[in-house]
Design an enzyme around this catalytic site. Structure first.
Site, PDB file in Angstrom:
ATOM      1  N   ASP A 256      -0.997  -5.835   9.380  1.00  0.00           N
ATOM      2  CA  ASP A 256      -1.998  -4.876   8.943  1.00  0.00           C
ATOM      3  C   ASP A 256      -3.202  -5.683   8.450  1.00  0.00           C
ATOM      4  O   ASP A 256      -3.118  -6.386   7.447  1.00  0.00           O
ATOM      5  CB  ASP A 256      -1.415  -4.012   7.806  1.00  0.00           C
TER       6      ASP A 256
ATOM      7  N   TRP B 219       0.876  -1.177   0.000  1.00  0.00           N
ATOM      8  CA  TRP B 219       0.000   0.000   0.000  1.00  0.00           C
ATOM      9  C   TRP B 219       0.915   1.229   0.000  1.00  0.00           C
ATOM     10  O   TRP B 219       1.833   1.303   0.835  1.00  0.00           O
ATOM     11  CB  TRP B 219      -0.879  -0.060   1.256  1.00  0.00           C
TER      12      TRP B 219
ATOM     13  N   LYS C  38     -13.470  -1.011   5.906  1.00  0.00           N
ATOM     14  CA  LYS C  38     -13.942  -1.763   4.740  1.00  0.00           C
ATOM     15  C   LYS C  38     -15.002  -2.787   5.139  1.00  0.00           C
ATOM     16  O   LYS C  38     -16.025  -2.897   4.490  1.00  0.00           O
ATOM     17  CB  LYS C  38     -12.794  -2.515   4.063  1.00  0.00           C
TER      18      LYS C  38
HETATM   19  C1  LMR Z   1      -6.920   2.066  -0.863  1.00  0.00           C
HETATM   20  O1  LMR Z   1      -5.847   1.448  -0.817  1.00  0.00           O
HETATM   21  O2  LMR Z   1      -7.505   2.334  -1.933  1.00  0.00           O
HETATM   22  C2  LMR Z   1      -7.585   2.506   0.402  1.00  0.00           C
HETATM   23  O3  LMR Z   1      -6.942   1.933   1.488  1.00  0.00           O
HETATM   24  C3  LMR Z   1      -7.749   3.963   0.500  1.00  0.00           C
HETATM   25  C4  LMR Z   1      -6.492   4.672   0.911  1.00  0.00           C
HETATM   26  O4  LMR Z   1      -6.529   5.343   1.927  1.00  0.00           O
HETATM   27  O5  LMR Z   1      -5.479   4.572   0.200  1.00  0.00           O
END
Ligand code: LMR
Length: 396
Positions: A209, A128, A244
Site C-alpha cells: 500500500d 490504517w 495525498k
Molecule cells: C487517514 O488515514 O486519515 C486518511 O487515509 C483518510 C482516511 O480515509 O482514513
C-alpha cells in the site's frame, strides 16, 4: 427488510472532521484526518493541479466513457515514478485506475479472492483502521500480528519475522510501502531486505500500500522498498494513491498494479481486474486522473508538482523536528516519517485532549503532523503533559 440491520458506528476518524469544524475555540489544533496543511492551516489545491485543471478546462472536448480501466495513460505515466525506469518492470506489470487507494485495495482483495480464496492476509498492527475491513469485506481472512510497540516506538521485528515465517505459500502480506499509517515507523532498508528474503523463501505475495510517496524522504527514497521487493518476488500487488501527493483527496485518484513474471498470468490478471472494476464501479471517475496525467505529460507542470511536493515534505519534517525538540519524550517523532505518529494513549485521553485543550487527534492517539505549525509545539506539549501523556518534564 432494513429493520433487520444492526446500526453501525460512524467512522471515528471521519467524525473528527465534523467535530473540529464545530469547535469555535480560536486556538484549536487539527491533528486528525490525514490531509496536508500549509503554514496557514489550509489544504490548498496544488499549483500544478490548478494549472492542469485550467488546461483541461480549455482543451478537454469530451466526457465520453473511457472503460473500466479508466485513463490508461495516467496508469502508464505513474509507473516510472513508482517503479523506476527499468523496462523489465513495465513488462511484468498491469495496472488499472481506481477510485483512490481504497478502491485499489478493494479491487486487489477481490482479485486475490477470485484467484485463491483460501489465502489469508497478514496485517501488522496497528494499521490504517480501514485495512482489515476492506479485506474482510472481500471475504478474505485477516490474521493480525503485532508490528510495533507504541510504548517504546520500536518495530517488533521478531514478531514480524515470526508471523511471515509461519504463513503458508500463497498467503498475502499487506505492507505499507513508506510513511506507515498510523505510526510513521518504517522498516529500515536492512529490515526490508530480510522481509524480502522471507517473502521469496515462503512464496508469499506482498500487497504494498503506497499512499504517501514523496511525503517521507522524497519520491525516489520512498519507492526504494517497493522496488527492492518487486526485483525479488514472482508476484505482487501494489495499491497506489495520488490523493495525498497530488492533494486530490476528494477526487479519489488511485491505481492498482499487479506484477507477475508469468505472461499468461499477467493477461489473466489484466482481464480479471477490468471485470471486477466493471461490477464494482463500472468505470472510475475521470477528473483527478486526467489532472495527474496532464501534469505528468508536461515537463513544466511536473517540475512544479515535484517542487511543491518537496516543500510539503520539508514542512512536515520541520513540524516533526519542532515537536521532537519541545519534549524529550517526543524525540522519536523526528525519526519517523510521513504524516503520522502514534502516541500510546487511551481513547479517553484523546477525548480529554479535544475537550480540554482543543487538540484533535484520532482516538488511537494518532496525530497528523501536517496539521500543526512549528509554533504549536509548546501548546501540544503542555496539553500532553497535563493529560499525563509525557513522563519527563524536560525539553529535548
Ligand atoms: C487517514 O488515514 O486519515 C486518511 O487515509 C483518510 C482516511 O480515509 O482514513
Amino acid at each position: 427488510m432494513f429493520d433487520e440491520l444492526n446500526s453501525r458506528p460512524a467512522d471515528s476518524l471521519l467524525a473528527l472532521i465534523k467535530a473540529f469544524q464545530a469547535d469555535d475555540r480560536p486556538g484549536k489544533i487539527d491533528l486528525g484526518v490525514g490531509v496536508y496543511r500549509d503554514s496557514m492551516g489550509r489544504t490548498p489545491v496544488m499549483r500544478a493541479v490548478k494549472a492542469a485543471e485550467q488546461f483541461l478546462l480549455e482543451t478537454q472536448d469530451s466526457k465520453k466513457y473511457l472503460g473500466p480501466e479508466g485513463d490508461l495513460q495516467f496508469v502508464r505515466l505513474l509507473q516510472p515514478i513508482i517503479f523506476g525506469k527499468s523496462p523489465t518492470f513495465a513488462q511484468r506489470l498491469v495496472g488499472i485506475q481506481t477510485p483512490g487507494g481504497s478502491g485499489a485495495l478493494r479491487l486487489g482483495a477481490e482479485l486475490i479472492q477470485a484467484a485463491n480464496p483460501s489465502a489469508k492476509v497478514l496485517l501488522g498492527t496497528p494499521s490504517w483502521p480501514n485495512h482489515a475491513p476492506i479485506f474482510s469485506s472481500a471475504r478474505l481472512p485477516v490474521e493480525e500480528y503485532a508490528f510495533v510497540d507504541l510504548m517504546s516506538q520500536q518495530v517488533k521485528f521478531e514478531s514480524v519475522v515470526a508471523a511471515l515465517s509461519s504463513a503458508r505459500e500463497g498467503d498475502v502480506v499487506l505492507l505499507h510501502g513508506c510513511c506507515h499509517n498510523p505510526t510513521g515507523i518504517d522498516f529500515t532498508m536492512e529490515q526490508w531486505r530480510q522481509i524480502t528474503e522471507i517473502l521469496v523463501a515462503h512464496r508469499l505475495i506482498p500487497f504494498i500500500d503506497l499512499a504517501y510517496q514523496g511525503l517521507g524522504d522524497g519520491l525516489e527514497q520512498d519507492a526504494a522498498p517497493t522496488r527492492m521487493i518487486l526485483e525479488a518476488v514472482d508476484e505482487a500487488l501494489i495499491a497506489y494513491s495520488c490523493d495525498k501527493n497530488f492533494g486530490l483527496y476528494r477526487e479519489r485518484v488511485g491505481a492498482l498494479y499487479v506484477m507477475t513474471r508469468n505472461e499468461d498470468a499477467l493477461r489473466k490478471a489484466e482481464s480479471n481486474i477490468a471485470a471486477l472494476a466493471r461490477v464494482n464501479w463500472s468505470m472510475p471517475p475521470d477528473h483527478g486522473a486526467a489532472v495527474v496525467r496532464t501534469i505528468l505529460e508536461s515537463e513544466e507542470m511536473s517540475a512544479m508538482w515535484r517542487a511543491e511536493l518537496e516543500e510539503m515534505c520539508l514542512r512536515v519534517n520541520g513540524n516533526r523536528a519542532a515537536l521532537a525538540d519541545a519534549a524529550l519524550d517526543l524525540a522519536f517523532i523526528s525519526r519517523q516519517r510521513g504524516l503520522f505518529s502514534n502516541l500510546s494513549m487511551s481513547k479517553e485521553t484523546a477525548a480529554a485532549l479535544r475537550a480540554r485543550h482543543g487538540i484533535y487527534m484520532a482516538d488511537s492517539g494518532r496525530m497528523n503532523l501536517a496539521g500543526m505549525q512549528p509554533a504549536d509545539a509548546d501548546a501540544i506539549v503542555v496539553a500532553l503533559r497535563a493529560e499525563g501523556c509525557l513522563k519527563s518534564s524536560t525539553v529535548a
